[in-house]
Design an enzyme around this catalytic site. Structure first.
Site, PDB file in Angstrom:
ATOM      1  N   HIS A  17     -10.254 -51.890   7.116  1.00  0.00           N
ATOM      2  CA  HIS A  17      -9.223 -51.092   6.427  1.00  0.00           C
ATOM      3  C   HIS A  17      -9.518 -49.598   6.597  1.00  0.00           C
ATOM      4  O   HIS A  17      -8.603 -48.801   6.805  1.00  0.00           O
ATOM      5  CB  HIS A  17      -9.201 -51.412   4.929  1.00  0.00           C
ATOM      6  CG  HIS A  17      -8.803 -52.822   4.603  1.00  0.00           C
ATOM      7  ND1 HIS A  17      -9.453 -53.595   3.686  1.00  0.00           N
ATOM      8  CD2 HIS A  17      -7.782 -53.593   5.087  1.00  0.00           C
ATOM      9  CE1 HIS A  17      -8.869 -54.783   3.606  1.00  0.00           C
ATOM     10  NE2 HIS A  17      -7.851 -54.805   4.452  1.00  0.00           N
ATOM     11  N   ARG A  90      -4.973 -57.715  13.701  1.00  0.00           N
ATOM     12  CA  ARG A  90      -6.283 -58.121  14.218  1.00  0.00           C
ATOM     13  C   ARG A  90      -6.164 -59.068  15.402  1.00  0.00           C
ATOM     14  O   ARG A  90      -6.823 -58.925  16.405  1.00  0.00           O
ATOM     15  CB  ARG A  90      -7.090 -58.826  13.125  1.00  0.00           C
ATOM     16  CG  ARG A  90      -7.639 -57.886  12.087  1.00  0.00           C
ATOM     17  CD  ARG A  90      -8.151 -58.643  10.913  1.00  0.00           C
ATOM     18  NE  ARG A  90      -7.093 -59.476  10.354  1.00  0.00           N
ATOM     19  CZ  ARG A  90      -7.128 -60.045   9.179  1.00  0.00           C
ATOM     20  NH1 ARG A  90      -8.191 -59.942   8.430  1.00  0.00           N
ATOM     21  NH2 ARG A  90      -6.122 -60.761   8.732  1.00  0.00           N
ATOM     22  N   SER A 128     -10.956 -59.335   4.021  1.00  0.00           N
ATOM     23  CA  SER A 128     -11.508 -59.248   2.660  1.00  0.00           C
ATOM     24  C   SER A 128     -12.000 -60.622   2.229  1.00  0.00           C
ATOM     25  O   SER A 128     -13.044 -60.760   1.593  1.00  0.00           O
ATOM     26  CB  SER A 128     -10.426 -58.769   1.684  1.00  0.00           C
ATOM     27  OG  SER A 128      -9.980 -57.486   2.028  1.00  0.00           O
TER      28      SER A 128
END
Ligand code: PNS
Length: 163
Positions: A17, A90, A128
């Site tokens: 991030h 990604r 995350s």
């Protein structure tokens, strides 16, 4: 003056991030990192904690502001007078979800454009969720998250899980 919004759950904010935030801050005059207030999701950190962690990580970027939003992203975009949604991509597996999100947002607010930034290869596997999981089972995650996030994860997860 260009203002973009980088929305997400950021539970917690990772180096992936941060990479998108730093690169976005170089492209746009202003970048708002927008933390979703989502009561349904089983979040590990409160919205305030998530905001603090993102703020700490981006403290060196004067044109980055961290805020939170509730409800529809497009309403927040209008409220903040921004037309650009920034998202990181990604892998191909992200694409379908991101495509849907971008299409829906455009349907709801035709003036908005979603810009995708390809994640740096060294963060392509990072999420995350995986950070939380690896840490919970005692794996080393220091290199995946900003120092403030690492500190808070250590406080949150019992020492038995530490490495
Ligand atoms: O980090 P995430 O969880 O992949 O981020 C998803 C996010 C916050 C960008 C997305 O869930 C969102 O914008 N939610 C707000 C509700 C909304 O506007 N939904 C419209 C598209 S379905």
């Amino acid at each position: 003056m260009s203002r973009a919004v980088y929305p997400g759950s950021f539970d917690p904010f990772t180096n992936g991030h941060l990479d998108i935030t730093q690169r976005g801050a170089r492209i746009f005059d202003e970048l708002i990192v927008a933390v979703l207030i989502n009561s349904e999701k089983n979040a590990m950190f409160s919205v305030d904690e998530r905001k603090i962690m993102a703020r700490e990580a981006a403290v060196h970027l004067p044109n980055v502001k961290v805020m939170s939003f509730e409800g529809l992203l497009v309403d927040f975009m209008r409220q903040e007078r921004s037309r650009v949604i920034l998202r990181g991509l990604r892998a191909l597996s992200d694409f379908e979800y991101e495509f849907q999100l971008a299409q829906m947002n455009r349907q709801l607010a035709p003036e908005t454009e979603t810009f995708f930034m390809v994640t740096d290869a060294k963060y392509s596997y990072l999420s995350s969720r995986s950070v939380k999981e690896v840490f919970q089972f005692g794996g080393a995650i220091q290199e995946f998250v900003p120092p403030g996030v690492f500190r808070r994860l250590r406080e949150r997860i019992p020492p038995a899980g530490l490495k």
